[in-house]
Design a protein around this motif. Structure first.
Motif, PDB file in Angstrom:
ATOM      1  N   UNK A 134       0.840  -1.205   0.000  1.00 18.62           N
ATOM      2  CA  UNK A 134       0.000   0.000   0.000  1.00 18.62           C
ATOM      3  C   UNK A 134       0.870   1.247   0.000  1.00 18.62           C
ATOM      4  N   UNK A 135       1.920   1.250   0.794  1.00 19.01           N
ATOM      5  CA  UNK A 135       2.838   2.398   0.795  1.00 19.01           C
ATOM      6  C   UNK A 135       3.435   2.593  -0.593  1.00 19.01           C
TER       7      UNK A 135
ATOM      8  N   UNK B 240       1.211   7.692   8.215  1.00 18.20           N
ATOM      9  CA  UNK B 240       1.376   6.307   8.647  1.00 18.20           C
ATOM     10  C   UNK B 240       1.195   6.205  10.149  1.00 18.20           C
ATOM     11  N   UNK B 241       0.454   5.202  10.572  1.00 18.77           N
ATOM     12  CA  UNK B 241       0.433   4.784  11.975  1.00 18.77           C
ATOM     13  C   UNK B 241       1.174   3.456  12.015  1.00 18.77           C
TER      14      UNK B 241
ATOM     15  N   UNK C 178       8.895   4.355  -0.259  1.00 20.78           N
ATOM     16  CA  UNK C 178       8.024   3.581   0.634  1.00 20.78           C
ATOM     17  C   UNK C 178       8.829   2.904   1.731  1.00 20.78           C
ATOM     18  N   UNK C 179      10.014   2.419   1.406  1.00 19.95           N
ATOM     19  CA  UNK C 179      10.893   1.815   2.407  1.00 19.95           C
ATOM     20  C   UNK C 179      11.316   2.856   3.434  1.00 19.95           C
ATOM     21  N   UNK C 180      11.635   4.044   2.961  1.00 18.86           N
ATOM     22  CA  UNK C 180      12.022   5.119   3.869  1.00 18.86           C
ATOM     23  C   UNK C 180      10.886   5.478   4.821  1.00 18.86           C
TER      24      UNK C 180
END
Length: 223
Positions: free
Chosen positions: A15-16, A28-29, A210-212
């Motif tokens: 999703x990110x 983001x939570x 997204x990884x960051x």
């Protein structure tokens, strides 16, 4: 503002990545797995299944990564950036969206479970039996099934760079978790197209962003 309830090292990485590909703002939570690698019970406050990903948008609460990806594409991708337009490729696109969780992930989950039968938290006195049982099931069934799927996936990338054509789509986003898991857990050699597909994913700026945002991505239980 879109909110993603993100569990580390989970399907919510998809999703990110999708949100980054669509250049959508989001928050983001973060949730962390416990010692047993299960999701924390606090996720139950968001969705009764206690699973991630969960996406909140305009009063909607959506679960299941495939459903979330379809929602994002239909709602925020009017130009069809993340969905092919040709009829044949649309059919392939739909197939991969369902195949990822319907056919491939159950085998990979079984592989993880049976490979873990000789390890904690299985009681010490049962670990030897569990290891023998797990290895037996893997040898008699799972490994052959995964080999079949791996060769199918490898041949599916013969004509196109991505799973539903020559351009990245939500089909690739959906397939990312099981393909990464297959390459990590499957123990199958000589999959150059799948390996190249994985490299192409990891080279995308949206994947890296997204990884960051979500933290390091590793497949739980990889060997």
């Amino acid at each position: 503002m879109i909110t993603v309830h993100h569990l580390n090292q989970s399907r919510s990485q998809r999703v990110l990545w999708a949100l980054e590909e669509l250049s959508l703002p989001y928050q983001i939570v973060l949730y962390q797995r416990d010692k047993t690698m299960m999701a924390p019970a606090t996720l139950r406050k968001i969705h009764p299944l206690e699973k991630s990903p969960v996406l909140e948008d305009n009063g909607l609460i959506l679960a299941e990564s495939g459903a979330i990806l379809e929602y994002l594409q239909e709602t925020y991708d009017p130009g069809g950036q993340m969905k092919p337009q040709e009829r044949e490729l649309k059919l392939q696109y739909r197939f991969w969206l369902h195949y990822a969780e319907g056919s491939l992930m159950p085998l990979l989950l079984m592989k993880l479970v049976f490979a873990s039968l000789g390890k904690p938290p299985v009681p010490f006195g049962l670990r030897t039996l569990g290891k023998v049982l797990g290895q037996g099931v893997e040898k008699a069934y799972l490994n052959r099934q995964l080999e079949t799927h791996a060769r199918f996936l490898e041949s599916s990338l013969e004509k196109h760079r991505w799973f539903a054509g020559d351009h990245l789509s939500m089909a690739d986003v959906q397939m990312s978790f099981p393909v990464f898991a297959l390459l990590e857990r499957g123990g199958i050699d000589n999959l150059p197209r799948l390996q190249n597909w994985k490299k192409n994913v990891e080279m995308r700026p949206a994947w890296q962003r997204a990884i960051q945002q979500g933290g390091p991505f590793e497949i739980p239980g990889g060997s």
